[in-house]
Design an enzyme around this catalytic site. Structure first.
Site, PDB file in Angstrom:
ATOM      1  N   SER A 249       0.813  -1.216   0.000  1.00 17.84           N
ATOM      2  CA  SER A 249       0.000   0.000   0.000  1.00 17.84           C
ATOM      3  C   SER A 249       0.851   1.272   0.000  1.00 17.84           C
ATOM      4  CB  SER A 249      -0.961  -0.044   1.184  1.00 17.84           C
ATOM      5  OG  SER A 249      -1.936   0.950   1.101  1.00 17.84           O
TER       6      SER A 249
ATOM      7  N   ASP B  44      -0.850   1.173  -4.119  1.00 21.25           N
ATOM      8  CA  ASP B  44      -1.709   0.163  -4.734  1.00 21.25           C
ATOM      9  C   ASP B  44      -3.053   0.736  -5.151  1.00 21.25           C
ATOM     10  OD1 ASP B  44      -2.673   0.475  -2.118  1.00 21.25           O
ATOM     11  OD2 ASP B  44      -3.342  -1.610  -1.987  1.00 21.25           O
TER      12      ASP B  44
ATOM     13  N   ASP C 121      -2.228   6.168  -3.743  1.00 20.37           N
ATOM     14  CA  ASP C 121      -1.083   5.578  -3.063  1.00 20.37           C
ATOM     15  C   ASP C 121      -0.561   4.419  -3.898  1.00 20.37           C
ATOM     16  OD1 ASP C 121      -3.002   3.648  -2.615  1.00 20.37           O
ATOM     17  OD2 ASP C 121      -2.507   3.350  -0.506  1.00 20.37           O
TER      18      ASP C 121
ATOM     19  N   ASP D  92      -5.602   1.997  -3.607  1.00 20.92           N
ATOM     20  CA  ASP D  92      -6.841   1.830  -2.853  1.00 20.92           C
ATOM     21  C   ASP D  92      -7.079   3.036  -1.948  1.00 20.92           C
ATOM     22  OD1 ASP D  92      -4.998   1.454  -0.823  1.00 20.92           O
ATOM     23  OD2 ASP D  92      -5.863  -0.412  -0.084  1.00 20.92           O
TER      24      ASP D  92
END
Length: 311
Positions: free
Chosen positions: A103, A246, A244, A248
């Protein structure tokens, strides 16, 4: 006994040492397939996505070894945002999905998040069952002849997600006339986001879309929205979005350079959908981290708010 592997967002840590070493990850892949076998999946198809971290391919390969040893089939989605991997897991009839990412963490970290066939976070009891298998001393099965991952990452899965995003808006060319700046944090959205916004008709400028495996989240993306704010103002853009690693997590920037956080997005979308009669149950789902002010503001608009645990 408390959890030893799975946390709020799956397994996460420094890439290389346990639990993100090859042997443990191979056991994770095999344990997932064995758990799926017990739930009626004869030869589970598992789709794997990743962000742009240097360690991603090595982690992917270890998971694939475990999946195939236990009699499953691994399919490679390549670099994909976490929400995209979840959607593909559900829509393409996979038994499970594995997202390889840490993340918003720095490049040295990585992790594995498991999605169910419904594209949702794996239920706690299934995570604990997988964890118990991983930590046991039982030998791994060896059914390598059952199949292996295709050598090539399937580009049609990427294209499918872009079409879904562009098609989720009201009509073709819904963003025509808008100038948008996207900060992709050198992460998983670096191709998908610009393609989707352009497909929807927007004029797009990009920031931080040159991943090298080690620059993910570094001084950019949703962790540093001030960088995007300056670019939006300088470019005379209508909007900006910062993701960010990834993708999400997303922060918005308006044309005056103001940061629009997640609570703003929930309020704006919730009230807009209510006005158009498209908000089921007249409720918005937030997390335990959302501000009490959001709850009060929605309440004034006749909208309820339900809180869910993070992750």
């Amino acid at each position: 006994m408390g959890r030893q592997l799975f946390g709020t967002d799956g397994i996460r840590g420094l890439a290389g040492p346990p639990p993100l070493d090859g042997a443990t990850l191979e056991r994770v892949g095999a344990s997932l397939v064995l758990t799926l076998h017990e739930r009626g999946f004869e030869r589970p198809r598992v789709v794997l996505g990743r962000d742009t971290r240097e360690s991603g391919p090595e982690i992917r390969d270890a998971l694939v070894r475990g999946i195939t040893r236990a009699g499953g089939e691994a399919v490679l989605a390549g670099v994909s945002p976490t929400p995209g991997l979840a959607l593909l897991t559900r829509n393409d009839d996979f038994a499970a999905g594995l997202m390889i990412s840490a993340s918003h963490n720095p490049w040295q970290d990585n992790g594995v998040k498991v999605f169910s066939a419904k594209g949702a976070k794996l239920p706690d009891e299934e995570e604990l069952e997988i964890e118990s298998r991983v930590l046991s001393e039982a030998a791994l099965p060896d059914a390598a002849e059952a199949g292996a991952a295709d050598g090539d990452e399937l580009t049609h899965l990427h294209d499918e997600y872009v079409r879904f995003l562009a098609g989720s808006l009201d009509g073709e060319g819904a963003l025509k006339g808008l100038k948008v700046v996207l900060d992709c944090a050198h992460g998983a959205a670096y191709r998908v986001a610009p393609e989707a916004f352009r497909a929807a008709g927007a004029v797009v400028e990009t920031l931080h879309c040159e991943p090298d495996g080690r620059n993910i989240n570094e001084g950019c993306g949703s962790l540093h929205p001030e960088v995007l704010a300056n670019k939006v103002l300088g470019a005379g853009a209508d909007l900006g979005f910062a993701f960010d690693g990834d993708a999400d997590r997303c922060m918005g920037i308006d044309r005056e350079g103001r940061v629009l956080d997640g609570d703003f997005a929930l309020y704006y979308l919730g009230t807009d959908l209510k006005r158009r009669g498209r908000l089921p149950g007249t409720r918005v789902v937030a997390t335990d981290m959302s501000n009490l002010g959001l709850e009060k503001a929605l309440e004034r608009e006749g909208i309820g708010m339900v809180r869910a645990p993070v992750g």
